[in-house]
Write an enzyme that holds these catalytic residues in place. Sequence first.
Site, mmCIF file in Angstrom:
data_model
loop_
_atom_site.group_PDB
_atom_site.id
_atom_site.type_symbol
_atom_site.label_atom_id
_atom_site.label_comp_id
_atom_site.label_asym_id
_atom_site.label_seq_id
_atom_site.Cartn_x
_atom_site.Cartn_y
_atom_site.Cartn_z
ATOM 1 C CG ASP A 109 -8.377 37.881 76.215
ATOM 2 O OD1 ASP A 109 -8.828 36.525 76.022
ATOM 3 O OD2 ASP A 109 -7.480 38.233 76.827
ATOM 4 N NE ARG A 155 -3.185 32.690 71.884
ATOM 5 C CZ ARG A 155 -2.890 32.852 73.253
ATOM 6 N NH1 ARG A 155 -3.211 34.233 73.787
ATOM 7 N NH2 ARG A 155 -3.022 32.021 74.275
ATOM 8 C CG ASP A 169 -2.072 41.232 75.843
ATOM 9 O OD1 ASP A 169 -3.008 41.120 77.021
ATOM 10 O OD2 ASP A 169 -2.273 40.651 74.770
ATOM 11 C CG ASP A 170 -5.894 43.249 80.378
ATOM 12 O OD1 ASP A 170 -6.295 44.238 80.451
ATOM 13 O OD2 ASP A 170 -6.262 42.065 80.822
ATOM 14 C CG ASP A 205 -2.523 33.162 77.901
ATOM 15 O OD1 ASP A 205 -3.340 33.081 76.764
ATOM 16 O OD2 ASP A 205 -2.834 34.019 78.944
#
Length: 417
Positions: free
Chosen positions: A172, A229, A94-95, A233
């Site tokens: 994202d 998504r 991920d990030d 979160d």
Amino acid sequence: VSTQSTGLLQSHDTFTEAMLIFIVITFLSSVLSLDNGLTLTPPMGWMDWERFRCNVDCQNDPNNCIGEKLFRDMADRLVADGYSAVGYKYVDIDDCWLSHSRDSSGQLVANQAAFPSGIKALSDYIHSRGLLFGMYEDIGTYTCGGYPGSEGYFETDAKTFASWGVDALKLDGCYYSEINYQAGYTNFSVALNETGRPIMFSCSWPAYISDDQRALYYPYMAKICNIWRNWDDIDDSYSSMASIANYWGSQSAVLASVAKPGSFNDADQLIIGNSGLNPDESRTQMAIWSIIASPLLMSNDLRNIPTWAKEILQNKEVIAVNQDPLGRQGVRVSGSAGTTQVWTRLLADSSYAVALWNDTPNTSDITLDLKFVSGCATLRDLFNHTDLGVFKTSFTSSVPSHGTVMLKVTPAEPPKN
């Protein structure tokens, strides 16, 4: 105002121009559709974000920072501990993997201290273990963590990911104009197609817009994204997990209408094996995520996980529900947040998966009315791997607080007297 790098679509400021974009893109959707043949069933694997967040301190915390050691370790555990054998194939970054600037030629660059061997070497290692490699970027000027985003570099970045052997990309939606999401995600989808490499495309577009807008755009998202998504979160707590499940329940009809092989709603990561869910609550997440055909992407420390959590995550009968080839998303048919609930999902063999979820603070009886299978069915308990027998009219089970009984319900002829 921004001009996306594929040149197929321009982003504009005015309402009239925005509506024109919507009409043009919708008309061209058959041409621009994502064409990679992936996610005929929901993807399964491991992702770092919920468990490890944006920990970039590899000097003081080398075992847990966002770096190559962590992802090699998790790839090893997926294989050695039996996860890959039951379907968990993706290892997703991920990030916070990036350096804070691109190189002189505009290419993305990984954090050298965290990934000293480079991304291609990590990709090769994960592939050598028989697994698939996923990465993260953002459609805007920056990632949500403040690293270089892809705006203005769609073609460049798509080619970079393909050259690294990336099998999945989560894009994202931070630092980007809401009016430009449709154009931007479409253009990136096209850029991925043009690389010639099948790359599963995970879009975060719906998580940044309202429910009304989501309902309008979902059919289009299903043409350009493999998964998307939808909402908040997940955090490591029952309340977070339950809020997501209850959102899915309240939006059942809209969400189920667009889910199908190749395109699935993503409820976010499995937090089973961390500290936030007890065993009953963990069975609830596994059951509901499987009923709603969500990706099963674990975010936990596979190097240190309780035996009971591993058993839940590797339950083949529950995974079979998630991976059912019909690809039909299940729905909540009774109950609401904070009450007892019944969820059902039609399966390819004409049976149903059913979750009896007790979202209350006390043990409660939950009754399943069998009218939906003409009043008679054979029941199997999927967590206990037990045949319960033939039931007429209804079935009632005592369900612990926050827990779930998960059943396979197969229509049956009433037993003869």
